[in-house]
Design a protein around this motif. Structure first.
Motif, PDB file in Angstrom:
ATOM      1  N   GLU A 295      41.064  58.577  30.746  1.00 57.06           N
ATOM      2  CA  GLU A 295      41.933  58.318  29.536  1.00 57.06           C
ATOM      3  C   GLU A 295      42.929  57.151  29.992  1.00 57.06           C
ATOM      4  N   ASN A 296      43.504  56.978  31.057  1.00 60.18           N
ATOM      5  CA  ASN A 296      44.487  56.078  31.606  1.00 60.18           C
ATOM      6  C   ASN A 296      44.031  54.890  32.206  1.00 60.18           C
ATOM      7  N   GLN A 297      44.859  53.651  31.903  1.00 60.67           N
ATOM      8  CA  GLN A 297      44.493  52.338  32.584  1.00 60.67           C
ATOM      9  C   GLN A 297      45.369  52.693  33.906  1.00 60.67           C
ATOM     10  N   PHE A 298      44.955  51.696  34.690  1.00 62.41           N
ATOM     11  CA  PHE A 298      45.604  51.450  36.041  1.00 62.41           C
ATOM     12  C   PHE A 298      46.685  50.028  36.006  1.00 62.41           C
ATOM     13  N   VAL A 299      47.825  50.380  35.593  1.00 64.93           N
ATOM     14  CA  VAL A 299      48.950  49.458  35.322  1.00 64.93           C
ATOM     15  C   VAL A 299      49.859  49.341  36.564  1.00 64.93           C
ATOM     16  N   TYR A 300      49.835  48.441  37.217  1.00 65.88           N
ATOM     17  CA  TYR A 300      50.834  48.286  38.286  1.00 65.88           C
ATOM     18  C   TYR A 300      51.942  47.149  38.221  1.00 65.88           C
ATOM     19  N   ASP A 301      53.150  47.430  38.457  1.00 63.30           N
ATOM     20  CA  ASP A 301      54.245  46.111  38.440  1.00 63.30           C
ATOM     21  C   ASP A 301      55.099  46.166  39.707  1.00 63.30           C
ATOM     22  N   GLU A 302      54.587  45.556  40.781  1.00 66.99           N
ATOM     23  CA  GLU A 302      55.091  45.434  42.037  1.00 66.99           C
ATOM     24  C   GLU A 302      54.932  46.838  42.778  1.00 66.99           C
ATOM     25  N   VAL A 303      53.984  47.329  42.761  1.00 65.15           N
ATOM     26  CA  VAL A 303      53.646  48.507  43.499  1.00 65.15           C
ATOM     27  C   VAL A 303      53.104  48.365  44.838  1.00 65.15           C
ATOM     28  N   ALA A 304      53.385  49.066  45.813  1.00 57.76           N
ATOM     29  CA  ALA A 304      52.912  48.911  47.088  1.00 57.76           C
ATOM     30  C   ALA A 304      51.320  49.270  47.052  1.00 57.76           C
ATOM     31  N   LEU A 305      50.409  48.371  47.760  1.00 60.28           N
ATOM     32  CA  LEU A 305      49.203  48.450  47.844  1.00 60.28           C
ATOM     33  C   LEU A 305      48.636  50.058  48.504  1.00 60.28           C
ATOM     34  N   PRO A 306      49.311  50.656  49.445  1.00 61.58           N
ATOM     35  CA  PRO A 306      48.902  51.886  49.790  1.00 61.58           C
ATOM     36  C   PRO A 306      48.635  52.755  48.639  1.00 61.58           C
ATOM     37  N   LEU A 307      49.818  52.944  47.871  1.00 61.25           N
ATOM     38  CA  LEU A 307      50.098  53.858  46.686  1.00 61.25           C
ATOM     39  C   LEU A 307      49.064  53.759  45.641  1.00 61.25           C
ATOM     40  N   ILE A 308      48.715  52.411  45.379  1.00 58.03           N
ATOM     41  CA  ILE A 308      47.479  52.174  44.553  1.00 58.03           C
ATOM     42  C   ILE A 308      46.099  52.382  45.220  1.00 58.03           C
ATOM     43  N   LEU A 309      45.994  52.376  46.502  1.00 58.20           N
ATOM     44  CA  LEU A 309      44.640  52.642  46.816  1.00 58.20           C
ATOM     45  C   LEU A 309      44.400  54.355  46.863  1.00 58.20           C
ATOM     46  N   ARG A 310      45.491  54.984  47.172  1.00 54.44           N
ATOM     47  CA  ARG A 310      45.457  56.384  47.062  1.00 54.44           C
ATOM     48  C   ARG A 310      45.193  56.960  45.544  1.00 54.44           C
ATOM     49  N   GLU A 311      45.736  56.196  44.551  1.00 52.25           N
ATOM     50  CA  GLU A 311      45.382  56.755  43.443  1.00 52.25           C
ATOM     51  C   GLU A 311      43.961  56.133  43.099  1.00 52.25           C
ATOM     52  N   VAL A 312      43.448  55.174  43.624  1.00 44.07           N
ATOM     53  CA  VAL A 312      42.211  55.030  43.338  1.00 44.07           C
ATOM     54  C   VAL A 312      41.461  55.851  43.812  1.00 44.07           C
ATOM     55  N   GLU A 313      41.404  56.075  45.254  1.00 42.27           N
ATOM     56  CA  GLU A 313      40.854  57.281  45.983  1.00 42.27           C
ATOM     57  C   GLU A 313      40.774  58.654  45.138  1.00 42.27           C
ATOM     58  N   LEU A 314      41.905  59.059  44.638  1.00 41.99           N
ATOM     59  CA  LEU A 314      41.687  60.183  43.970  1.00 41.99           C
ATOM     60  C   LEU A 314      41.135  60.117  42.744  1.00 41.99           C
ATOM     61  N   SER A 315      41.029  59.096  41.958  1.00 40.11           N
ATOM     62  CA  SER A 315      40.433  58.781  40.636  1.00 40.11           C
ATOM     63  C   SER A 315      38.929  58.712  40.927  1.00 40.11           C
ATOM     64  N   TYR A 316      38.371  58.379  41.888  1.00 36.38           N
ATOM     65  CA  TYR A 316      37.073  58.298  42.262  1.00 36.38           C
ATOM     66  C   TYR A 316      36.497  59.252  43.162  1.00 36.38           C
ATOM     67  N   GLY A 317      37.255  60.086  43.867  1.00 35.50           N
ATOM     68  CA  GLY A 317      36.896  60.973  44.664  1.00 35.50           C
ATOM     69  C   GLY A 317      36.217  60.381  45.919  1.00 35.50           C
ATOM     70  N   ILE A 318      36.419  59.059  46.222  1.00 39.56           N
ATOM     71  CA  ILE A 318      35.638  58.507  47.457  1.00 39.56           C
ATOM     72  C   ILE A 318      36.826  58.075  48.454  1.00 39.56           C
ATOM     73  N   PRO A 319      36.711  58.637  49.645  1.00 32.23           N
ATOM     74  CA  PRO A 319      37.519  58.367  50.869  1.00 32.23           C
ATOM     75  C   PRO A 319      37.681  56.801  50.877  1.00 32.23           C
ATOM     76  N   ILE A 320      39.088  56.539  51.084  1.00 34.76           N
ATOM     77  CA  ILE A 320      39.224  54.951  51.340  1.00 34.76           C
ATOM     78  C   ILE A 320      40.273  54.679  52.628  1.00 34.76           C
ATOM     79  N   GLN A 321      39.601  54.195  53.427  1.00 43.76           N
ATOM     80  CA  GLN A 321      40.245  53.947  54.890  1.00 43.76           C
ATOM     81  C   GLN A 321      40.826  52.646  55.012  1.00 43.76           C
ATOM     82  N   PHE A 322      42.261  52.699  55.575  1.00 47.04           N
ATOM     83  CA  PHE A 322      43.077  51.547  55.671  1.00 47.04           C
ATOM     84  C   PHE A 322      44.257  51.733  56.589  1.00 47.04           C
ATOM     85  N   ASP A 323      44.921  50.700  57.115  1.00 51.99           N
ATOM     86  CA  ASP A 323      45.948  51.054  57.990  1.00 51.99           C
ATOM     87  C   ASP A 323      47.258  50.608  56.949  1.00 51.99           C
TER      88      ASP A 323
END
Length: 371
Positions: A295-323
């Motif tokens: 129901e929501n869009q992914f809207v980011y304004d100067e957001v750290a990439l790790p926070l975005i990737l964790r949200e994407v990971e949670l939304s799709y249920g797919i593990p995302i590995q990164f440093d």
């Protein structure tokens, strides 16, 4: 306009639209799927008619006359028990014979006529040896519990309701073999072709056998593709959790360990028929797994990439590995909405000078190195 309020089992059986729907030839899929919500009082007649039509168009294993007679008597008992519940309009008595008795005998003759059709169909199928050759190892598994075969020869997906209320959407040119009622420690079916399963959660594991590959679940939605001419079999998980493995003929009953894969939503397994190798990957088009994310869009304004990737990971249920340390100073400004998961990753990786790959059903993101 049809008066469904007065419909009984025989009315459904004679209804051409209903027969077409049960046999997978209907364009009114939505209407019949929601029918029982609008007419809950017709559930008994609806399912009795559905089972009758399906029984007349599927095969069973080779069975003798005694088994056929037993099944017939059970069906007759259910049908006879249903007939007295039909609404009878009583008229003034004009003779010693009661009208209700005459109506009951007429209804019984209808049921007997229907049963003759079933017996004729069963007799024809029993004598057709080619229809028993669904899969090489099936004959061994059929002796303890007689199975039926549903084959979809139409051009549209065919809906099949199993004895535990699980639903199967059987693709064209596909066959499903299953018991009329599940018994024992597992719920086992055999698939040739492609089908989408929506399995009701039970304590009994639900097992799908496709050649040398087994898919095991307790309750979830997934798609299995296993055509004979395909070089690979695939399992795609839509929701829940699935295990996929190759059974070992020499495995000890005391050894519960099997070599296989555990799949979650948006993950897939590929089984190579040539060497029996199993690998894990992602489905072609991963879907959002939470209603909130949908129901929501992914809207980011100067957001750290790790926070975005964790949200994407949670939304799709797919593990995302990164440093995380490599990306903690990377700030992203973006609005992501209707793009696919891979398109979202392309945007994020381009902004962060990174790249991604799919490994073992996970997404691995790395920073590009420049020399």
């Amino acid at each position: 306009m049809k008066n469904y309020d007065s419909y009984g089992a025989e009315d459904f059986i004679q209804d051409e639209d209903f027969r077409d729907w049960v046999q997978g030839r209907s364009s009114q899929e939505t209407f019949w799927l929601s029918f029982l919500q609008q007419h809950p009082q017709k559930q008994e007649a609806f399912h009795l008619a559905e089972r009758f039509i399906r029984a007349a168009s599927v095969t069973s294993d080779e069975i003798g006359e005694a088994e056929i007679r037993k099944e017939t008597e059970q069906f007759l008992g259910k049908a006879a028990a249903y007939i007295p519940h039909r609404k009878v309009i009583r008229e003034p008595i004009r003779s010693a014979r009661k009208p209700s008795t005459a109506r009951y005998r007429l209804g019984k003759r209808v049921v007997l006529a229907m049963l003759m059709v079933v017996l004729a169909g069963l007799s024809w199928y029993v004598t057709t040896e080619s229809r028993t050759q669904l899969m090489p190892h099936l004959a061994k598994r059929s002796t303890a519990n007689q199975l039926v075969i549903t084959a979809n020869d139409s051009q549209q997906p065919l809906r099949v309701v199993l004895g535990d209320s699980s639903e199967v959407l059987l693709s064209p040119k596909s066959q499903l073999r299953y018991p009329s009622q599940f018994a024992g420690a597992t719920r086992t079916v055999y698939l040739k072709g492609e089908a989408q399963f929506s399995v009701k959660r039970r304590n009994q594991p639900f097992m799908v056998y496709t050649g040398d590959m087994v898919t095991k679940v307790l309750g979830t939605r997934f798609v299995v593709r296993a055509f004979d001419l395909d070089k690979k079999f695939t399992v795609q998980v839509l929701s829940g959790k699935v295990s996929v493995y190759k059974p070992s003929p020499n495995q000890s009953p005391n050894n519960k360990e099997v070599k296989g894969l555990i799949l979650h939503a948006n993950q897939a397994a590929i089984f190579e028929k040539s060497d029996g190798n199993l690998t894990k990957t992602l489905v072609t088009n991963p879907a959002l797994t939470t209603q909130e994310a949908d129901e929501n869009q992914f809207v980011y304004d100067e957001v750290a990439l790790p926070l975005i990737l964790r949200e994407v990971e949670l939304s799709y249920g797919i593990p995302i590995q990164f440093d995380e340390q490599s990306f903690e100073t990377c700030k992203i400004t973006a609005t992501l909405s209707n793009e696919s998961l891979y398109e979202k990753l392309d945007v994020l990786c381009k902004a962060a000078s990174a790249s991604y790959e799919i490994t073992d059903g996970q997404i691995v993101i790395t920073r590009k190195s420049y020399r």
